[in-house]
Design a protein around this motif. Structure first.
Motif, mmCIF file in Angstrom:
data_model
loop_
_atom_site.group_PDB
_atom_site.id
_atom_site.type_symbol
_atom_site.label_atom_id
_atom_site.label_comp_id
_atom_site.label_asym_id
_atom_site.label_seq_id
_atom_site.Cartn_x
_atom_site.Cartn_y
_atom_site.Cartn_z
ATOM 1 N N ALA A 245 0.821 -1.201 0.000
ATOM 2 C CA ALA A 245 0.000 0.000 0.000
ATOM 3 C C ALA A 245 0.864 1.264 0.000
ATOM 4 O O ALA A 245 0.517 2.259 -0.649
ATOM 5 C CB ALA A 245 -0.933 -0.006 1.202
ATOM 6 N N GLU A 246 1.980 1.244 0.718
ATOM 7 C CA GLU A 246 2.913 2.374 0.715
ATOM 8 C C GLU A 246 3.383 2.700 -0.689
ATOM 9 O O GLU A 246 3.707 3.841 -1.006
ATOM 10 C CB GLU A 246 4.152 2.051 1.551
ATOM 11 C CG GLU A 246 4.005 2.144 3.038
ATOM 12 C CD GLU A 246 5.321 1.792 3.709
ATOM 13 O OE1 GLU A 246 6.336 2.462 3.431
ATOM 14 O OE2 GLU A 246 5.354 0.842 4.502
ATOM 15 N N GLN A 247 3.448 1.663 -1.520
ATOM 16 C CA GLN A 247 3.985 1.815 -2.874
ATOM 17 C C GLN A 247 2.889 2.010 -3.922
ATOM 18 O O GLN A 247 3.134 1.892 -5.121
ATOM 19 C CB GLN A 247 4.842 0.594 -3.218
ATOM 20 C CG GLN A 247 5.986 0.379 -2.238
ATOM 21 C CD GLN A 247 6.736 -0.914 -2.505
ATOM 22 O OE1 GLN A 247 7.540 -0.998 -3.440
ATOM 23 N NE2 GLN A 247 6.476 -1.936 -1.702
ATOM 24 N N GLY A 248 1.681 2.287 -3.453
ATOM 25 C CA GLY A 248 0.603 2.594 -4.378
ATOM 26 C C GLY A 248 -0.173 1.402 -4.886
ATOM 27 O O GLY A 248 -0.974 1.535 -5.811
ATOM 28 N N ILE A 249 0.030 0.228 -4.263
ATOM 29 C CA ILE A 249 -0.699 -0.974 -4.665
ATOM 30 C C ILE A 249 -1.507 -1.428 -3.443
ATOM 31 O O ILE A 249 -0.991 -2.095 -2.546
ATOM 32 C CB ILE A 249 0.265 -2.074 -5.147
ATOM 33 C CG1 ILE A 249 1.088 -1.545 -6.326
ATOM 34 C CG2 ILE A 249 -0.502 -3.331 -5.554
ATOM 35 C CD1 ILE A 249 2.207 -2.455 -6.779
ATOM 36 N N PRO A 250 -2.780 -1.052 -3.366
ATOM 37 C CA PRO A 250 -3.570 -1.229 -2.138
ATOM 38 C C PRO A 250 -4.072 -2.652 -1.919
ATOM 39 O O PRO A 250 -5.271 -2.927 -1.983
ATOM 40 C CB PRO A 250 -4.721 -0.252 -2.342
ATOM 41 C CG PRO A 250 -4.921 -0.215 -3.825
ATOM 42 C CD PRO A 250 -3.541 -0.347 -4.419
ATOM 43 N N VAL A 251 -3.151 -3.562 -1.646
ATOM 44 C CA VAL A 251 -3.501 -4.941 -1.293
ATOM 45 C C VAL A 251 -3.021 -5.154 0.136
ATOM 46 O O VAL A 251 -1.820 -5.160 0.400
ATOM 47 C CB VAL A 251 -2.859 -5.962 -2.245
ATOM 48 C CG1 VAL A 251 -3.278 -7.382 -1.858
ATOM 49 C CG2 VAL A 251 -3.259 -5.677 -3.686
ATOM 50 N N ARG A 252 -3.970 -5.316 1.066
ATOM 51 C CA ARG A 252 -3.636 -5.328 2.492
ATOM 52 C C ARG A 252 -4.133 -6.599 3.183
ATOM 53 O O ARG A 252 -4.314 -6.613 4.387
ATOM 54 C CB ARG A 252 -4.262 -4.124 3.188
ATOM 55 C CG ARG A 252 -3.822 -2.770 2.668
ATOM 56 C CD ARG A 252 -4.513 -1.665 3.452
ATOM 57 N NE ARG A 252 -4.018 -0.339 3.140
ATOM 58 C CZ ARG A 252 -4.507 0.427 2.180
ATOM 59 N NH1 ARG A 252 -5.520 -0.029 1.437
ATOM 60 N NH2 ARG A 252 -4.011 1.625 1.963
ATOM 61 N N LEU A 253 -4.349 -7.646 2.462
ATOM 62 C CA LEU A 253 -5.005 -8.818 3.026
ATOM 63 C C LEU A 253 -4.038 -9.954 3.322
ATOM 64 O O LEU A 253 -4.448 -11.102 3.429
ATOM 65 C CB LEU A 253 -6.082 -9.323 2.040
ATOM 66 C CG LEU A 253 -7.094 -8.278 1.579
ATOM 67 C CD1 LEU A 253 -7.969 -8.843 0.487
ATOM 68 C CD2 LEU A 253 -7.942 -7.809 2.751
ATOM 69 N N GLY A 254 -2.763 -9.657 3.484
ATOM 70 C CA GLY A 254 -1.773 -10.716 3.499
ATOM 71 C C GLY A 254 -1.256 -11.164 4.842
ATOM 72 O O GLY A 254 -0.295 -11.923 4.902
ATOM 73 N N ASP A 255 -1.843 -10.708 5.943
ATOM 74 C CA ASP A 255 -1.389 -11.224 7.226
ATOM 75 C C ASP A 255 -1.968 -12.621 7.438
ATOM 76 O O ASP A 255 -3.190 -12.810 7.436
ATOM 77 C CB ASP A 255 -1.824 -10.308 8.367
ATOM 78 C CG ASP A 255 -0.906 -9.106 8.517
ATOM 79 O OD1 ASP A 255 0.203 -9.149 7.961
ATOM 80 O OD2 ASP A 255 -1.297 -8.127 9.171
ATOM 81 N N ALA A 256 -1.094 -13.575 7.620
ATOM 82 C CA ALA A 256 -1.514 -14.937 7.944
ATOM 83 C C ALA A 256 -1.440 -15.120 9.449
ATOM 84 O O ALA A 256 -0.806 -14.327 10.153
ATOM 85 C CB ALA A 256 -0.623 -15.946 7.226
ATOM 86 N N TRP A 257 -2.083 -16.162 9.941
ATOM 87 C CA TRP A 257 -2.097 -16.371 11.393
ATOM 88 C C TRP A 257 -2.268 -17.856 11.696
ATOM 89 O O TRP A 257 -2.708 -18.638 10.849
ATOM 90 C CB TRP A 257 -3.198 -15.559 12.066
ATOM 91 C CG TRP A 257 -4.524 -15.540 11.369
ATOM 92 C CD1 TRP A 257 -4.936 -14.674 10.402
ATOM 93 C CD2 TRP A 257 -5.623 -16.455 11.566
ATOM 94 N NE1 TRP A 257 -6.222 -14.980 9.998
ATOM 95 C CE2 TRP A 257 -6.668 -16.063 10.699
ATOM 96 C CE3 TRP A 257 -5.825 -17.556 12.411
ATOM 97 C CZ2 TRP A 257 -7.889 -16.727 10.631
ATOM 98 C CZ3 TRP A 257 -7.044 -18.228 12.351
ATOM 99 C CH2 TRP A 257 -8.058 -17.807 11.466
ATOM 100 N N THR A 258 -1.896 -18.211 12.907
ATOM 101 C CA THR A 258 -2.024 -19.592 13.374
ATOM 102 C C THR A 258 -2.821 -19.575 14.668
ATOM 103 O O THR A 258 -2.642 -18.692 15.512
ATOM 104 C CB THR A 258 -0.636 -20.218 13.607
ATOM 105 O OG1 THR A 258 0.030 -20.343 12.339
ATOM 106 C CG2 THR A 258 -0.739 -21.590 14.240
#
Length: 331
Positions: A245-258
């Protein structure tokens, strides 16, 4: 051998957990009590297995029972979930799994599964989280996301990304990146992360999407370029790496979790005592450093209700994206 050089990961984790604020429990006290099982659907020695063993090594002192890890490997974690569904809801069986198992298996396979996430399982606790990133091979000459987008536009026949399997978070993040950037990227699926990393290092594929921990050391060694992470903010695991997102590509869904789940109808007192133990482990002063430096994950405790909200939000977010992709899979 007693040299630290030869100590196993398990020994290191045991040493790290030794300072937990819990009463000492002797082997004699544990003997005769049934062991609690933690099911893991991924291979021994991998990231999820290491996380499960971090907790299984610490839980006996807090629960007064032995805790064992059982690996039921295959089908992206579905086999362990199948076993959990069949287990007695008596507080003796739990599953530790990444969000790929409940979220993406549910969204991709739906009613083909033997289990239903809401009917058959009870969320116990969120444990840790970790970012997903995208890296480019050195042959692209791209040091950041913007440069890679320009390269992809100039080289449409070569533009693609690798993913450790189809139908998971990495796969759909790559598609979302391409859509947000306005470029076309074909998908190159692999049977796991290691062969994909090998091909990226050898410039057989121009880019790849996977967990940050799988990319970071190669980026630090100058063998690939980590373009960014798919998170709302920079990660404490690598604060120098920018978000997409900082670089102008608004994809913020990448946090994975356990997280941990129990069979549905497990008595609430049993779940509550396990929750309390897990929360104590994650609150220990050394837990954050150990988990971040040795396992490349961030402590992220959530109770059962918070976990249920996280699951529902993730399903609601990814459902339309996956349906729009047209991806279909058969068991």
């Amino acid at each position: 051998m007693n040299s630290p050089r030869f100590r196993s990961r398990r020994q290191l984790l045991l040493a790290a957990c030794a300072g937990l604020a819990a009463p000492a429990v002797s082997l004699a006290q544990l003997r005769g009590k049934p062991a609690i099982r933690i099911l893991v659907g991924l291979p021994p020695g991998g990231g999820t297995d290491a996380i499960a063993r971090y907790f299984s090594d610490s839980l006996p002192a807090l629960l007064g029972q032995s805790v064992i890890v059982e690996n039921h490997v295959g089908a992206g974690g579905r086999l362990a979930a199948d076993v959990l569904k069949s287990a007695e809801p008596d507080g003796m069986t739990y599953m530790i799994a990444p969000n790929a198992t409940p979220t993406f298996q549910t969204l991709v396979f739906g009613k083909q599964l033997k289990w239903d996430l809401w009917r058959d399982f009870t969320p116990v606790a969120g444990l840790v989280s970790y970012p997903t990133g995208m890296a480019a091979g050195m042959a692209t000459g791209a040091p950041d996301a913007g440069a890679f987008v320009r390269w992809a536009r100039a080289n449409p026949q070569q533009a693609s990304f690798g993913t450790p399997g189809l139908g998971g978070q990495n796969h759909f993040l790559g598609l979302q990146f391409a859509r947000a950037a306005g470029i076309a990227l074909s998908v190159t699926p692999y049977k796991g992360t290691p062969p994909m990393i090998t091909d990226l290092l050898g410039d057989h594929i121009p880019s790849a999407v996977t967990l940050l921990q799988d990319l970071l050391r190669h980026h630090r060694a100058g063998k690939m370029r980590l373009l960014g992470i798919f998170s709302d903010k920079r990660s404490p695991l690598a604060p120098d790496i920018p978000t997409m997102a900082e670089q102008g590509i608004p994809v913020r869904l990448g946090d994975a979790w356990t997280a941990m789940w129990a069979p549905a109808r497990t008595p609430q007192p049993e779940i509550a005592r396990v929750q309390a133990a897990l929360k104590t482990i994650l609150a220990a002063p050394q837990a954050r450093q150990t988990l971040m430096t040795r396992l490349a994950v961030v402590p992220d405790y959530l109770d059962g209700e918070q976990m249920a909200r996280r699951q529902r939000a993730e399903l609601e977010t990814w459902g339309p994206i996956i349906r729009a992709s047209g991806f279909r899979a058969e068991l």
